[in-house]
Design a protein around this motif. Structure first.
Motif, PDB file in Angstrom:
ATOM      1  N   PHE A  55       0.830  -1.201   0.000  1.00 14.40           N
ATOM      2  CA  PHE A  55       0.000   0.000   0.000  1.00 14.40           C
ATOM      3  C   PHE A  55       0.873   1.262   0.000  1.00 14.40           C
ATOM      4  O   PHE A  55       0.648   2.197  -0.782  1.00 14.40           O
ATOM      5  CB  PHE A  55      -0.927  -0.003   1.232  1.00 14.40           C
ATOM      6  N   VAL A  56       1.865   1.289   0.864  1.00 16.84           N
ATOM      7  CA  VAL A  56       2.704   2.490   0.976  1.00 16.84           C
ATOM      8  C   VAL A  56       3.465   2.736  -0.332  1.00 16.84           C
ATOM      9  O   VAL A  56       3.545   3.870  -0.813  1.00 16.84           O
ATOM     10  CB  VAL A  56       3.675   2.375   2.174  1.00 16.84           C
ATOM     11  N   ARG A  57       3.985   1.671  -0.916  1.00 15.52           N
ATOM     12  CA  ARG A  57       4.698   1.842  -2.198  1.00 15.52           C
ATOM     13  C   ARG A  57       3.768   2.397  -3.278  1.00 15.52           C
ATOM     14  O   ARG A  57       4.166   3.250  -4.074  1.00 15.52           O
ATOM     15  CB  ARG A  57       5.300   0.510  -2.642  1.00 15.52           C
ATOM     16  N   LYS A  58       2.521   1.927  -3.275  1.00 10.56           N
ATOM     17  CA  LYS A  58       1.559   2.436  -4.256  1.00 10.56           C
ATOM     18  C   LYS A  58       1.280   3.917  -4.050  1.00 10.56           C
ATOM     19  O   LYS A  58       1.150   4.682  -5.014  1.00 10.56           O
ATOM     20  CB  LYS A  58       0.242   1.654  -4.152  1.00 10.56           C
ATOM     21  N   LYS A  59       1.189   4.342  -2.793  1.00 14.45           N
ATOM     22  CA  LYS A  59       0.920   5.762  -2.515  1.00 14.45           C
ATOM     23  C   LYS A  59       2.105   6.634  -2.929  1.00 14.45           C
ATOM     24  O   LYS A  59       1.927   7.748  -3.427  1.00 14.45           O
ATOM     25  CB  LYS A  59       0.586   5.956  -1.033  1.00 14.45           C
ATOM     26  N   VAL A 140      -3.985  11.082   8.416  1.00 14.77           N
ATOM     27  CA  VAL A 140      -3.690  11.566   9.769  1.00 14.77           C
ATOM     28  C   VAL A 140      -3.470  10.399  10.731  1.00 14.77           C
ATOM     29  O   VAL A 140      -3.626   9.235  10.368  1.00 14.77           O
ATOM     30  CB  VAL A 140      -4.828  12.482  10.291  1.00 14.77           C
ATOM     31  N   GLY A 141      -3.136  10.755  11.949  1.00 18.15           N
ATOM     32  CA  GLY A 141      -2.873   9.746  12.966  1.00 18.15           C
ATOM     33  C   GLY A 141      -1.385   9.472  13.098  1.00 18.15           C
ATOM     34  O   GLY A 141      -0.576   9.922  12.290  1.00 18.15           O
ATOM     35  N   ASP A 142      -1.045   8.712  14.122  1.00 14.31           N
ATOM     36  CA  ASP A 142       0.356   8.363  14.352  1.00 14.31           C
ATOM     37  C   ASP A 142       0.873   7.477  13.223  1.00 14.31           C
ATOM     38  O   ASP A 142       0.126   6.685  12.654  1.00 14.31           O
ATOM     39  CB  ASP A 142       0.499   7.562  15.656  1.00 14.31           C
ATOM     40  N   THR A 143       2.157   7.594  12.955  1.00 10.05           N
ATOM     41  CA  THR A 143       2.770   6.755  11.919  1.00 10.05           C
ATOM     42  C   THR A 143       3.623   5.664  12.565  1.00 10.05           C
ATOM     43  O   THR A 143       3.958   5.731  13.755  1.00 10.05           O
ATOM     44  CB  THR A 143       3.629   7.603  10.967  1.00 10.05           C
ATOM     45  N   PHE A 144       3.978   4.671  11.778  1.00 13.81           N
ATOM     46  CA  PHE A 144       4.798   3.548  12.258  1.00 13.81           C
ATOM     47  C   PHE A 144       5.471   2.926  11.035  1.00 13.81           C
ATOM     48  O   PHE A 144       4.977   3.072   9.910  1.00 13.81           O
ATOM     49  CB  PHE A 144       3.911   2.507  12.981  1.00 13.81           C
ATOM     50  N   PRO A 145       6.599   2.247  11.214  1.00 16.98           N
ATOM     51  CA  PRO A 145       7.247   1.592  10.081  1.00 16.98           C
ATOM     52  C   PRO A 145       6.426   0.398   9.592  1.00 16.98           C
ATOM     53  O   PRO A 145       5.974  -0.411  10.402  1.00 16.98           O
ATOM     54  CB  PRO A 145       8.581   1.105  10.650  1.00 16.98           C
ATOM     55  N   VAL A 146       6.217   0.306   8.300  1.00 19.93           N
ATOM     56  CA  VAL A 146       5.684  -0.930   7.736  1.00 19.93           C
ATOM     57  C   VAL A 146       6.883  -1.818   7.366  1.00 19.93           C
ATOM     58  O   VAL A 146       8.006  -1.344   7.292  1.00 19.93           O
ATOM     59  CB  VAL A 146       4.784  -0.669   6.492  1.00 19.93           C
ATOM     60  N   MET A 178      12.043  -6.353   7.013  1.00 20.15           N
ATOM     61  CA  MET A 178      12.849  -6.160   5.811  1.00 20.15           C
ATOM     62  C   MET A 178      14.031  -5.204   6.031  1.00 20.15           C
ATOM     63  O   MET A 178      14.676  -4.800   5.076  1.00 20.15           O
ATOM     64  CB  MET A 178      11.961  -5.646   4.665  1.00 20.15           C
ATOM     65  N   TYR A 179      14.328  -4.882   7.287  1.00 17.28           N
ATOM     66  CA  TYR A 179      15.391  -3.910   7.571  1.00 17.28           C
ATOM     67  C   TYR A 179      16.609  -4.546   8.230  1.00 17.28           C
ATOM     68  O   TYR A 179      16.527  -5.605   8.835  1.00 17.28           O
ATOM     69  CB  TYR A 179      14.842  -2.806   8.490  1.00 17.28           C
ATOM     70  N   GLN A 180      17.724  -3.831   8.111  1.00 14.59           N
ATOM     71  CA  GLN A 180      18.946  -4.194   8.814  1.00 14.59           C
ATOM     72  C   GLN A 180      19.011  -3.385  10.115  1.00 14.59           C
ATOM     73  O   GLN A 180      18.535  -2.244  10.145  1.00 14.59           O
ATOM     74  CB  GLN A 180      20.180  -3.833   7.960  1.00 14.59           C
ATOM     75  N   PRO A 181      19.628  -3.961  11.145  1.00 10.09           N
ATOM     76  CA  PRO A 181      19.789  -3.190  12.387  1.00 10.09           C
ATOM     77  C   PRO A 181      20.457  -1.836  12.117  1.00 10.09           C
ATOM     78  O   PRO A 181      21.419  -1.758  11.356  1.00 10.09           O
ATOM     79  CB  PRO A 181      20.692  -4.080  13.247  1.00 10.09           C
ATOM     80  N   HIS A 182      19.927  -0.792  12.722  1.00 11.79           N
ATOM     81  CA  HIS A 182      20.479   0.567  12.639  1.00 11.79           C
ATOM     82  C   HIS A 182      20.656   1.056  11.197  1.00 11.79           C
ATOM     83  O   HIS A 182      21.605   1.768  10.876  1.00 11.79           O
ATOM     84  CB  HIS A 182      21.788   0.653  13.430  1.00 11.79           C
ATOM     85  N   CYS A 183      19.705   0.677  10.364  1.00  9.07           N
ATOM     86  CA  CYS A 183      19.764   1.086   8.951  1.00  9.07           C
ATOM     87  C   CYS A 183      19.454   2.579   8.785  1.00  9.07           C
ATOM     88  O   CYS A 183      19.743   3.167   7.746  1.00  9.07           O
ATOM     89  CB  CYS A 183      18.766   0.267   8.138  1.00  9.07           C
ATOM     90  N   GLY A 184      18.870   3.188   9.789  1.00 11.46           N
ATOM     91  CA  GLY A 184      18.523   4.616   9.690  1.00 11.46           C
ATOM     92  C   GLY A 184      17.093   4.794   9.224  1.00 11.46           C
ATOM     93  O   GLY A 184      16.633   4.097   8.300  1.00 11.46           O
ATOM     94  N   LEU A 185      16.382   5.724   9.830  1.00 12.80           N
ATOM     95  CA  LEU A 185      14.959   5.909   9.494  1.00 12.80           C
ATOM     96  C   LEU A 185      14.772   6.375   8.057  1.00 12.80           C
ATOM     97  O   LEU A 185      13.707   6.176   7.471  1.00 12.80           O
ATOM     98  CB  LEU A 185      14.302   6.897  10.466  1.00 12.80           C
ATOM     99  N   GLU A 186      15.804   6.983   7.479  1.00 16.90           N
ATOM    100  CA  GLU A 186      15.661   7.403   6.074  1.00 16.90           C
ATOM    101  C   GLU A 186      15.501   6.195   5.149  1.00 16.90           C
ATOM    102  O   GLU A 186      15.006   6.334   4.030  1.00 16.90           O
ATOM    103  CB  GLU A 186      16.854   8.267   5.636  1.00 16.90           C
ATOM    104  N   ASN A 187      15.914   5.026   5.628  1.00 15.78           N
ATOM    105  CA  ASN A 187      15.777   3.806   4.831  1.00 15.78           C
ATOM    106  C   ASN A 187      14.583   2.945   5.255  1.00 15.78           C
ATOM    107  O   ASN A 187      14.455   1.801   4.833  1.00 15.78           O
ATOM    108  CB  ASN A 187      17.061   2.984   4.923  1.00 15.78           C
ATOM    109  N   VAL A 188      13.753   3.514   6.113  1.00 17.17           N
ATOM    110  CA  VAL A 188      12.587   2.788   6.599  1.00 17.17           C
ATOM    111  C   VAL A 188      11.351   3.305   5.867  1.00 17.17           C
ATOM    112  O   VAL A 188      11.204   4.509   5.641  1.00 17.17           O
ATOM    113  CB  VAL A 188      12.455   2.979   8.132  1.00 17.17           C
ATOM    114  N   LEU A 189      10.482   2.397   5.476  1.00 16.61           N
ATOM    115  CA  LEU A 189       9.235   2.771   4.817  1.00 16.61           C
ATOM    116  C   LEU A 189       8.196   3.016   5.909  1.00 16.61           C
ATOM    117  O   LEU A 189       7.786   2.083   6.597  1.00 16.61           O
ATOM    118  CB  LEU A 189       8.818   1.623   3.889  1.00 16.61           C
ATOM    119  N   MET A 190       7.813   4.294   6.059  1.00 13.31           N
ATOM    120  CA  MET A 190       6.832   4.641   7.091  1.00 13.31           C
ATOM    121  C   MET A 190       5.419   4.491   6.538  1.00 13.31           C
ATOM    122  O   MET A 190       5.195   4.626   5.338  1.00 13.31           O
ATOM    123  CB  MET A 190       7.040   6.085   7.540  1.00 13.31           C
ATOM    124  N   SER A 191       4.455   4.241   7.437  1.00  9.89           N
ATOM    125  CA  SER A 191       3.056   4.235   7.026  1.00  9.89           C
ATOM    126  C   SER A 191       2.763   5.557   6.318  1.00  9.89           C
ATOM    127  O   SER A 191       3.341   6.592   6.641  1.00  9.89           O
ATOM    128  CB  SER A 191       2.146   4.039   8.236  1.00  9.89           C
TER     129      SER A 191
END
Ligand SMILES: [Fe+2]
Ligand SMILES: [Fe+2]
Length: 285
Positions: A55-59, A140-146, A178-191
């Motif tokens: 879903f996030v990739r589509k958006k 709206v609402g709080d976000t979280f990593p997918v 799908m993430y590596q430890p300490h990959c950095g939030l810039e590399n995280v797909l957020m909701s």
């Protein structure tokens, strides 16, 4: 045109805020039961069911070309006046006042940082997505990593994710997913929501603001991290260095919903000056 959107769930439901401390700042977040809480729960249930990696990739694809609308920053601010919250007694005024109130709160506390004042004005402009027809749970609402298992401080974590298909998928349902430890939030797909949209919009239109400004806007609804203390295992050194900025911004976002409405006509020239300096002209949304 007035479009009714519910209250921003980020603002009305904060189980982790000490009620006594919150009371000192006014009673506007004392929603612990009743029909409003049911609505907030329903929004999070939809969000936590449907915000998936796919879903996030589509958006990102759908909105990442910024072909929705051409307008200036102040036109977008005025557009938020079409978003009136009809059910929350605390925000019985046009949404754009929240933008000016947040900006003015920051200006008082940080008079020397004009770019930070502008962050206050800009931070929620991504909510124009509602006017583009997007549902509330995708704005709206709080976000979280997918792409990884939700952590404990995500609101309604135990009762809202059971129908999210990603959590049946072994690629996305472990602690790191799908993430590596300490990959950095810039590399995280957020909701997907108004934070990520606005961050991408600012990049696309080449706003000449400092990195802190981009960062604060991108993660201001990431409560499970900046307030809940979760997701540290995904953070880089840079994220930890930015955290105090996000927390500083959050103070003004939360606690400037006071009844003293700013005189927008009087303030407009000052903010027009900041817009001309950092993000002038007609922009792509
Ligand atoms: Fe926001
Ligand atoms: Fe806000």
């Amino acid at each position: 045109m007035k479009v009714a959107v519910g209250p921003d769930p980020s603002l009305v439901y904060r189980p982790d805020v000490d009620p006594e401390a919150a009371k000192d700042k006014g009673s506007f977040r004392n929603y612990t039961s009743g029909p409003l809480l049911d609505r907030v729960f329903a929004t999070y249930k939809l969000m936590h069911t449907q915000q998936t990696v796919d879903f996030v990739r589509k958006k990102h694809t759908q909105f990442g070309g910024f072909s929705y609308k051409k307008m200036t920053v102040l036109e977008a601010v005025a557009m938020l006046d079409g978003l009136v919250d009809e059910s929350d007694p605390d925000v019985d005024f046009p949404n754009s006042f929240h933008a000016f109130q947040t900006a003015e709160g920051i200006r008082k506390a940080h008079p020397d940082k004009d770019w930070f004042h502008l962050v206050g004005l800009l931070h929620d402009l991504g909510k124009v997505l509602v006017l583009a027809g997007e549902p509330q749970w995708a704005v709206v609402g709080d976000t979280f990593p997918v792409g990884c298992r939700p952590q404990a401080s995500v609101v309604f974590c135990d009762s809202t994710f059971q129908d999210n298909p990603d959590l049946q998928d072994p690629r996305y349902s472990t602690e790191f997913g799908m993430y590596q430890p300490h990959c950095g939030l810039e590399n995280v797909l957020m909701s997907w929501g108004h934070d990520e949209y606005m961050y991408q919009m600012m990049k696309f239109n080449k706003f000449s603001l400092p990195p802190e400004a981009f960062y604060m806007i991108r993660f201001h609804s990431f409560y499970p991290w900046h307030t809940g203390g979760d997701y540290w295992q995904l953070c880089s050194e840079q994220d930890l260095a930015m955290l105090p900025w996000v927390q500083e911004f959050n103070k003004f976002d939360l606690y400037t919903k006071c009844p003293g409405l700013p005189d927008v006509d009087e303030l407009r020239p000052y903010y027009q000056g900041l817009i001309d300096k950092y993000c002038p002209g007609v922009l792509s949304w």
